[in-house]
Scaffold this motif. Structure first.
Motif, PDB file in Angstrom:
ATOM      1  N   ILE A   1      47.073  43.142  35.403  1.00  0.00           N
ATOM      2  CA  ILE A   1      47.872  44.194  36.434  1.00  0.00           C
ATOM      3  C   ILE A   1      46.638  43.896  37.724  1.00  0.00           C
ATOM      4  N   GLY A   2      45.527  43.271  37.561  1.00  0.00           N
ATOM      5  CA  GLY A   2      44.597  43.033  38.591  1.00  0.00           C
ATOM      6  C   GLY A   2      43.863  44.298  39.234  1.00  0.00           C
ATOM      7  N   ILE A   3      43.025  44.415  40.036  1.00  0.00           N
ATOM      8  CA  ILE A   3      42.109  45.471  40.466  1.00  0.00           C
ATOM      9  C   ILE A   3      42.228  45.434  42.047  1.00  0.00           C
TER      10      ILE A   3
ATOM     11  N   THR B   1      44.734  54.382  34.526  1.00  0.00           N
ATOM     12  CA  THR B   1      43.784  54.676  33.165  1.00  0.00           C
ATOM     13  C   THR B   1      44.547  55.504  32.268  1.00  0.00           C
TER      14      THR B   1
ATOM     15  N   GLN C   1      36.981  54.444  37.322  1.00  0.00           N
ATOM     16  CA  GLN C   1      38.062  53.609  37.036  1.00  0.00           C
ATOM     17  C   GLN C   1      38.779  53.177  38.380  1.00  0.00           C
ATOM     18  N   ALA C   2      39.536  52.054  38.126  1.00  0.00           N
ATOM     19  CA  ALA C   2      40.087  51.604  39.452  1.00  0.00           C
ATOM     20  C   ALA C   2      41.166  52.667  39.921  1.00  0.00           C
ATOM     21  N   ASP C   3      41.784  53.197  38.947  1.00  0.00           N
ATOM     22  CA  ASP C   3      42.920  54.046  39.343  1.00  0.00           C
ATOM     23  C   ASP C   3      43.081  55.166  37.983  1.00  0.00           C
TER      24      ASP C   3
ATOM     25  N   GLY D   1      44.245  54.476  29.222  1.00  0.00           N
ATOM     26  CA  GLY D   1      43.086  54.919  28.303  1.00  0.00           C
ATOM     27  C   GLY D   1      41.837  54.281  28.771  1.00  0.00           C
TER      28      GLY D   1
ATOM     29  N   ASN E   1      39.181  44.863  27.825  1.00  0.00           N
ATOM     30  CA  ASN E   1      39.743  45.307  28.874  1.00  0.00           C
ATOM     31  C   ASN E   1      40.899  44.249  29.408  1.00  0.00           C
TER      32      ASN E   1
ATOM     33  N   ASP F   1      42.382  37.100  32.777  1.00  0.00           N
ATOM     34  CA  ASP F   1      43.706  37.667  32.063  1.00  0.00           C
ATOM     35  C   ASP F   1      44.759  37.637  33.147  1.00  0.00           C
TER      36      ASP F   1
ATOM     37  N   LEU G   1      33.453  53.538  31.053  1.00  0.00           N
ATOM     38  CA  LEU G   1      31.844  53.379  30.693  1.00  0.00           C
ATOM     39  C   LEU G   1      31.565  51.847  30.650  1.00  0.00           C
TER      40      LEU G   1
ATOM     41  N   SER H   1      42.899  39.159  36.797  1.00  0.00           N
ATOM     42  CA  SER H   1      41.424  39.196  37.036  1.00  0.00           C
ATOM     43  C   SER H   1      40.506  38.171  36.058  1.00  0.00           C
TER      44      SER H   1
ATOM     45  N   LEU I   1      32.407  48.863  31.951  1.00  0.00           N
ATOM     46  CA  LEU I   1      31.888  47.836  32.702  1.00  0.00           C
ATOM     47  C   LEU I   1      30.487  48.064  33.410  1.00  0.00           C
ATOM     48  N   ALA I   2      30.245  49.391  33.507  1.00  0.00           N
ATOM     49  CA  ALA I   2      28.764  49.947  33.672  1.00  0.00           C
ATOM     50  C   ALA I   2      27.681  49.355  32.681  1.00  0.00           C
TER      51      ALA I   2
ATOM     52  N   PHE J   1      44.718  45.646  30.047  1.00  0.00           N
ATOM     53  CA  PHE J   1      45.118  45.825  31.219  1.00  0.00           C
ATOM     54  C   PHE J   1      46.315  44.548  31.311  1.00  0.00           C
TER      55      PHE J   1
HETATM   56  P1  ADP Z   1      37.743  51.790  30.926  1.00  0.00           P
HETATM   57  O1  ADP Z   1      38.380  50.378  30.654  1.00  0.00           O
HETATM   58  O2  ADP Z   1      37.196  52.422  29.703  1.00  0.00           O
HETATM   59  O3  ADP Z   1      38.362  52.578  31.877  1.00  0.00           O
HETATM   60  P2  ADP Z   1      35.809  50.032  32.281  1.00  0.00           P
HETATM   61  O4  ADP Z   1      34.455  50.344  32.769  1.00  0.00           O
HETATM   62  O5  ADP Z   1      35.813  48.947  31.043  1.00  0.00           O
HETATM   63  O6  ADP Z   1      36.344  51.308  31.600  1.00  0.00           O
HETATM   64  O7  ADP Z   1      36.604  49.420  33.365  1.00  0.00           O
HETATM   65  C1  ADP Z   1      36.746  50.326  34.617  1.00  0.00           C
HETATM   66  C2  ADP Z   1      38.067  50.052  35.024  1.00  0.00           C
HETATM   67  O8  ADP Z   1      38.127  48.789  35.746  1.00  0.00           O
HETATM   68  C3  ADP Z   1      39.503  50.165  34.498  1.00  0.00           C
HETATM   69  O9  ADP Z   1      39.569  51.580  34.213  1.00  0.00           O
HETATM   70  C4  ADP Z   1      40.130  49.396  35.038  1.00  0.00           C
HETATM   71  O10 ADP Z   1      40.660  50.181  35.997  1.00  0.00           O
HETATM   72  C5  ADP Z   1      39.327  48.160  35.626  1.00  0.00           C
HETATM   73  N1  ADP Z   1      39.271  46.960  35.093  1.00  0.00           N
HETATM   74  C6  ADP Z   1      38.502  46.682  34.178  1.00  0.00           C
HETATM   75  N2  ADP Z   1      39.004  45.521  33.435  1.00  0.00           N
HETATM   76  C7  ADP Z   1      40.202  45.174  34.003  1.00  0.00           C
HETATM   77  C8  ADP Z   1      40.948  43.942  33.965  1.00  0.00           C
HETATM   78  N3  ADP Z   1      40.846  43.045  33.056  1.00  0.00           N
HETATM   79  N4  ADP Z   1      42.239  44.002  34.617  1.00  0.00           N
HETATM   80  C9  ADP Z   1      42.417  45.087  35.580  1.00  0.00           C
HETATM   81  N5  ADP Z   1      41.487  46.217  35.623  1.00  0.00           N
HETATM   82  C10 ADP Z   1      40.301  46.305  35.096  1.00  0.00           C
END
Ligand code: ADP
Length: 768
Positions: free
Chosen positions: A430-432, A452, A446-448, A456, A397, A427, A460, A486, A462-463, A401
């Motif tokens: 882009i941050g969350i 995504t 997903q955050a946005d 791409g 991730n 990292d 799943l 992040s 992070l869950a 990102f």
């Molecule tokens: P995926 O990466 O397959 O979309 P994840 O569960 O790994 O699914 O992450 C969920 C969401 O969290 C991502 O779609 C993204 O929006 C956000 N995210 C995860 N890791 C980062 C990161 N290092 N920097 C920014 N956003 C992140």
């Protein structure tokens, strides 16, 4: 009282008037008669004087009347109507008037009487007397006084009586009135009338009191009813407010549920769109490049071919990863997420992850750093596969990102908490957004979505990562700032690390085992026995092991395996657990009882925890899940042969919930079809499969469930090994349905398998 006195006075007055009237009449009559009687006496005495015409005598006679003070005049007439003698004031000179009564009142003040003077039977003359009524008047005045006294007296008596009467009648009535007034003013129905009256009034009072009793009773009843009513109203109001509160809560719940459902629906739509993208992208890669390689007319340089093949392999690996993620999520949701704690090296795992992902980081121009925050124990108790998966997610991730800058992995023991390892992945990406910090840990979130789409992913990772950290006895947290970067912090429990060697520097070298598909593991001359009833499986594993330099022998059931073991003395046995004649469990037990001490690695199509235990109980030293992953197989065999102490080696189970049977896309084997020997195995499998499918259909229509289950089991193991994951899943379902004896389900799953089989495409010849 006035009424009583007035009526009494009137009665008295009437009585007095009547009495007076009668008395005046009587007194007047008496007065008249008295005068007449006197005239009668004079007339009797006046006979001689008249007879003699003796005026003097007559005068003397008349003068005798003067004793009577009321007498006014007296006259004596002869028959010739001439006056013989007179006495008193001579007023009337008219002849006397006779009346029947013998006297006559002249007005009320005087009275006259006339009598004939008769001697014998001869009338000699007439006597006339006139008197005043002063005596009569005096008597009448006296009488009037008497009447007056009597009247006053009578009235006094009446007043006296009336007073008494008033006490007996009016007072109780007044009292009744007072009580009635008081009750009407104060509404106090407890007041009662004093029962001192008599007779009818007593009855009236009693009736009144009785009425009050009744009124009081009804008042009390009304009050009680009112109180009851008030209580009921209060209770009902409370109930209503409760009900309203409950409904409001229910409404809030409903709204929350609705929002959640809508969010879930949105997430699902997004997830499906992402998933479709995530599946199609590698599939397109695989199909496109396969197509190119397949085309014999195209000239392809060996470099390009290698490149294409690498892309195809990568795409396949991506798909496997995706399927694994989906499986993990479904396991989490089914509460069957299981871990295996073994002794493993955190340093080694981090190094592997770093070396695998360094390529990606480099491609994006990112720095990937690995540092230690503190000394790291060389070995910990954890699940290396899951730990690797967690780190792959987090670092993957971070790379995904981040456009520029550095990805930093910092590992170290937490000083404040014993036996807790923290791995921090930071990292400069882009941050969350703050409000998404928790959401991203939900599956499919997903955050946005626009982000995504740019990057791409399925949402799943992070869950699963959070679940992994929790299952490993720790937590996963995040700190992030949009546009800055992040930091994901994962902590895990390490088990006791007392006495463990400590590592002070991070290992940034590339480990041999992390090189993936192109395994360099070799075991020249090592004798390995493959026991599997599925020919495809046997052949494939044989090929992989032969290429790794091993001396391979094969057996198709447990009994054969025992014979061959005695004959060839293998250094390691790969044992399929479900086989005809003698299954793997019995064979392993038998071998162990015969003193076979070398490693036996179980091969099983099941991926559940219980299976592993069963295998270990039977005497296996490790176990692998079908379909067999070649690098993993080699790694495990190498480990077993070199007697590397890593405890039980368990490969992550590869299952799938693949159910897209309606899809019409072609299905290709995941094995390297550019390799003639692999291709041959797959072609061979497909031919066998077609025969077996015909047999399945016939036994299914004959409801021979046992045979059907056997055939399905074969297809499950062999199909997966031949690189057809969809077959593996569908065959698994068919096996389950056959074991349950469910004819309809069997037919359905068999149709599904047939459809999948229809879509299977095998390249006719290897592309060179
Ligand atoms: P995926 O990466 O397959 O979309 P994840 O569960 O790994 O699914 O992450 C969920 C969401 O969290 C991502 O779609 C993204 O929006 C956000 N995210 C995860 N890791 C980062 C990161 N290092 N920097 C920014 N956003 C992140």
């Amino acid at each position: 009282m006035l009424l009583a006195c007035g009526s009494a006075a009137l009665a008295l007055l009437l009585a007095c008037v009547g009495f007076a009237w009668h008395s005046v009449d009587t007194l007047c009559d008496a007065k008249g008669r008295q005068l007449r009687d006197r005239a009668e006496i004079i007339a009797f005495q006046a006979g001689p004087a008249l007879a003699l015409r003796d005026a003097e005598r007559g005068r003397q006679l008349l003068e005798s009347l003067q004793a009577d003070t009321t007498m006014i005049e007296a006259r004596l007439y002869g028959n010739d109507r001439k006056t013989l003698a007179t006495w008193g004031e001579q007023q009337s000179i008219t002849a006397p008037v006779y009346s029947t009564k013998g006297y006559r009142f002249i007005g009320f003040s005087e009275v006259e009487a006339v009598r004939n003077v008769v001697v014998g039977s001869q009338r000699l003359g007439t006597i006339y007397l006139r008197a005043n009524t002063s005596d009569l008047q005096q008597r009448l005045v006296d009488f009037a006084w008497i009447v007056g006294y009597v009247f006053v007296l009578a009235m006094l008596v009446v007043v006296l009586f009336a007073t008494r009467l008033q006490r007996a009648i009016s007072r109780p009535i007044t009292e009744l009135t007072k009580v009635a007034q008081e009750i009407s003013i104060n509404a106090d129905y407890t007041i009662r009338v004093d029962g001192t009256a008599h007779a009818e009034l007593k009855t009236l009072q009693d009736a009144f009191n009785h009425m009050l009793d009744r009124v009081q009773a009804s008042e009390a009843a009304i009050q009680q009813a009112q109180n009851g009513l008030e209580d009921r109203v209060i209770a009902r109001t409370q109930e209503l407010s409760k009900e309203i509160r409950r409904r409001q809560e229910a409404q809030v719940e409903l709204e929350t549920a609705k929002e959640a459902a809508e969010a879930a629906n949105r997430a699902k739509t997004e997830f499906l769109a992402n998933m479709s993208h995530e599946i199609r992208t590698p599939l397109n890669g695989i199909m496109g490049f396969t197509e190119v390689l397949k085309n014999e007319e195209t000239e392809i340089s060996s470099e390009d071919r290698q490149d294409y093949l690498a892309t195809i392999y990568r795409s396949g690996a991506q798909l496997v990863e995706l399927i694994n993620d989906i499986l993990d999520v479904s396991k989490i949701e089914a509460g069957r997420f299981e871990l295996d704690r073994v002794t493993c090296s955190p340093q080694q795992i981090i190094t592997e992850v770093v070396s695998v992902l360094r390529v990606q980081a480099k491609e994006k121009g990112l720095q990937l750093e690995y540092k230690l925050a503190s000394e790291l124990p060389e070995l910990i108790q954890s699940d290396p596969g899951r730990l690797r998966q967690l780190l792959m997610n987090l670092v993957g991730n971070a790379i995904k990102f981040t456009a520029e800058g550095t990805i930093r992995i910092v590992a170290g023991m937490i000083p404040s908490t014993p036996d807790q390892l923290q791995i921090e992945v930071s990292d400069t990406g882009i941050g969350i957004p703050r409000e998404k910090l928790e959401v991203i840990f939900d599956p499919f979130s997903q955050a946005d979505s626009s982000v995504t789409r740019r990057f791409g992913g399925t949402g799943l990772g992070l869950a699963i990562s959070r679940k992994i950290t929790e299952a490993l006895g720790g937590r996963l947290t995040v700190q992030s700032e949009v546009g800055v970067g992040s930091v994901f912090r994962a902590t895990i429990d390490t088990g006791s690390v007392i006495g463990q060697a400590l590592i002070r520097t991070p290992d940034n070298s590339v480990p041999a085992s992390a090189s993936g598909h192109q395994s360099n593991i070799r075991f020249p001359g090592n004798r390995i026995l493959i026991v599997d009833d599925g020919e495809t499986n046997r052949k494939l594993i044989q090929l992989v092991l032969r290429r790794a330099g091993a001396e391979v022998s094969t057996a198709s059931d447990g009994l054969q395996a025992i014979h061959i073991t005695e004959e060839k003395k293998p250094e390691l046995i790969l044992m399929d657990m479900q086989m005809p004649v003698m299954d793997g469990y019995s064979a392993t037990r038998e071998l162990r009882s015969k003193g076979f001490k070398r490693p036996i690695i179980a091969l099983t199509a099941h991926a559940m925890k219980g299976d592993e235990e069963k295998c270990l109980q039977a005497g296996c030293s490790g176990y692998l899940t079908k379909p067999v992953d070649s690098p993993q197989l080699l790694e495990i065999i190498a480990r077993e042969l070199n007697a590397i102490d890593g405890g039980t080696v368990v490969a992550p189970p590869v299952e799938s919930s693949y159910s897209d049977a309606s899809d019409t896309d072609a299905i290709y084997s995941t094995l390297p079809m550019d390799d003639d020997e692999f291709r041959e195995i797959v072609v061979d499998f497909v031919d066998r499969m077609r025969d077996k499918l015909l047999e399945m259909r016939s036994v299914q229509s004959g409801n021979s469930f046992q045979r059907l289950a056997q055939l399905a089991h074969w297809l499950k193991g062999t199909g997966g090994t031949a690189g057809f994951a969809p077959l593996l899943i569908a065959a698994g379902k068919l096996e389950g349905a056959a074991l349950a004896g469910n004819s309809a389900e069997c037919s359905r799953h068999l149709s599904e398998i047939e459809q999948i089989a229809e879509r299977i495409v095998v390249p006719r010849s290897a592309v060179r």
